[in-house]
Design an enzyme around this catalytic site. Structure first.
Site, short mmCIF file in Angstrom:
data_model
loop_
_atom_site.label_atom_id
_atom_site.label_comp_id
_atom_site.label_asym_id
_atom_site.label_seq_id
_atom_site.Cartn_x
_atom_site.Cartn_y
_atom_site.Cartn_z
N LYS A 1 26.12 -3.26 -55.91
CA LYS A 1 26.51 -2.82 -57.24
C LYS A 1 28.03 -2.92 -57.32
O LYS A 1 28.74 -2.14 -56.69
CB LYS A 1 26.04 -1.38 -57.48
CG LYS A 1 26.47 -0.80 -58.82
CD LYS A 1 25.97 -1.63 -59.99
CE LYS A 1 24.49 -1.40 -60.26
NZ LYS A 1 23.98 -2.23 -61.36
N HIS B 1 14.24 -5.21 -61.60
CA HIS B 1 15.35 -4.25 -61.75
C HIS B 1 14.90 -2.85 -61.34
O HIS B 1 13.71 -2.53 -61.33
CB HIS B 1 15.77 -4.25 -63.23
CG HIS B 1 16.67 -3.14 -63.61
ND1 HIS B 1 16.25 -2.01 -64.28
CD2 HIS B 1 18.00 -2.99 -63.43
CE1 HIS B 1 17.28 -1.22 -64.49
NE2 HIS B 1 18.36 -1.79 -64.00
MG LIG Z 1 21.83 -4.86 -63.24
#
Ligand SMILES: [Mg+2]
Length: 393
Positions: A162, A289
């Protein structure tokens, strides 16, 4: 078969202070659970996003589902006309769990059957602050060290970072550090639309040989389409194509290569299977996701992934960040081994929910009644001048 009782149960569980481009995760993540009971006493569970709005939606549609057949998903969808996808999906999962338990077959069998018995999942890496369980991880060095910890524990073959947290040049170094430490691993970077087109071109070109795809580097379908002309990395999204109506414009613009399905956001397991078929027809790939979630969503994701032939990428999951003590299962958390998770085979979702654990996490919620996730306000506790500027770089 009839649904005779519906309980909506908000729960809260601890999370580390995980960073993203918007801010930082709060100390507690919240989810809403749906518990359906049939006239024969069988029980089915669903799980979806937390917060007041979703809770209200779930409560609102109770009355139309009471007395309905849990096997009749299409009828439920019509009865719940106007429901948000993340509301419908929780009911759909619970109905499939309940139906499977009554019929003695698994959710993946109800969805048409498994094409795989185990699902490859990615190791979802975050920069983060320190807490009682983790040291601070806000550099390339600490990220590589932490990746080794997760790799040793779970054997991941795909690692996702991330991003959008550190300077882009530092995040390039992080990916290069991971590449050096894990020469065989597939790598992904997801900066949540925080880069300008120029920055995304620079990063995309620098990492052209290191990433399997770059996820949401820039904002919007137009931005992704422009970027796609300038770099050769495949582009993935869970932010600019998030509903069926976005697909035509995205395809016309040639904006993305990979669409991330998520049954919570796309309106359920069946809707996600339909999305996968559409993607295959259009020459697009699908990946999966994840938001912060508990065991029920994990099981649903596994059953879904098992039934989609063209899901060739490792599925994202936040599950590694859930403390063992917060698992809702009587058997403890589902296991990740060699980067894979077994698809449960017993009836329904194939997991055994411990009612006492649900009660404990519900009590957590009553102590921390978070109305909606707010990474920005949480970030301002650490940096009072923090602004969610986009693009930041
Ligand atoms: Mg994403």
């Amino acid at each position: 078969m009839k649904i005779t009782n519906i309980d909506i149960i908000p729960v809260a569980f601890k999370e580390p202070p995980l960073r993203n481009s918007t801010g930082v995760h709060e100390e507690y993540a919240v989810r809403n659970l749906v518990k359906l009971t049939s006239e024969c006493g069988a029980v089915g569970y669903g799980e979806t996003l937390g917060g007041t709005e979703v809770y209200s939606g779930l409560e609102h549609f109770k009355k139309v589902l009471l007395g309905q057949d849990p096997a009749n998903i299409e009828r439920a969808k019509l009865l719940m006309h106007g429901a948000a996808p993340n509301v419908f999906s929780a009911y759909e999962v619970a109905m499939l769990d309940l139906t499977g338990k009554i019929l003695g077959i698994s959710v993946s069998e109800l969805l048409g059957g498994r094409v795989r018995d185990e699902v490859t999942v990615s190791g979802y890496l975050f920069y983060h602050y320190a807490d009682e369980n983790y040291n601070e991880n806000l550099s390339t060095e600490s990220m590589v060290k932490e990746a080794k910890y997760w790799f040793d524990k779970h054997g991941f073959t795909t690692l996702k970072v991330k991003g959008g947290v550190l300077e882009p040049a530092e995040e390039i170094e992080t990916i290069r550090g991971l590449r050096a430490a894990f020469p065989e691993a597939k790598l992904r970077l997801d900066p949540n639309q925080i880069w300008s087109l120029t920055t995304a071109v620079q990063v995309g070109r620098a990492l052209a040989d290191d990433l399997e795809y770059l996820e949401d580097p820039v904002n919007g379908i137009e931005g992704m389409a422009r970027l796609r002309q300038l770099i050769r990395l495949p582009l993935a999204t869970n932010m600019c194509v998030t509903e069926f109506d976005h697909i035509p414009a995205s395809v016309r613009a040639n904006a993305v290569d990979v669409i991330l399905l998520d049954h919570h956001h796309w309106g359920g397991l069946w809707a996600s299977k339909h999305l996968a078929v559409i993607c295959n027809t259009l020459g697009l790939d699908v990946s999966m996701h994840s938001n912060s979630h508990l065991d029920i969503s994990m099981a649903a994701m596994l059953h879904l992934a098992a039934t989609i032939p063209n899901l060739i990428y490792a599925s994202d999951t936040h599950y590694i960040w859930v403390n063992e003590s917060d698992s809702l299962l009587s058997t403890g958390k589902l296991q990740i081994k060699d980067g894979k998770m077994d698809v449960p085979t017993s009836p329904g979702l194939g997991i055994d929910i411990d009612g006492e654990k649900v009660a404990t996490l519900h009590a957590n919620f009553e102590q921390h009644p978070i109305e909606s996730r707010d990474d920005i306000t949480e970030m301002r506790q650490r940096n009072c001048s923090w602004l969610p500027i986009k693009p930041r770089w």
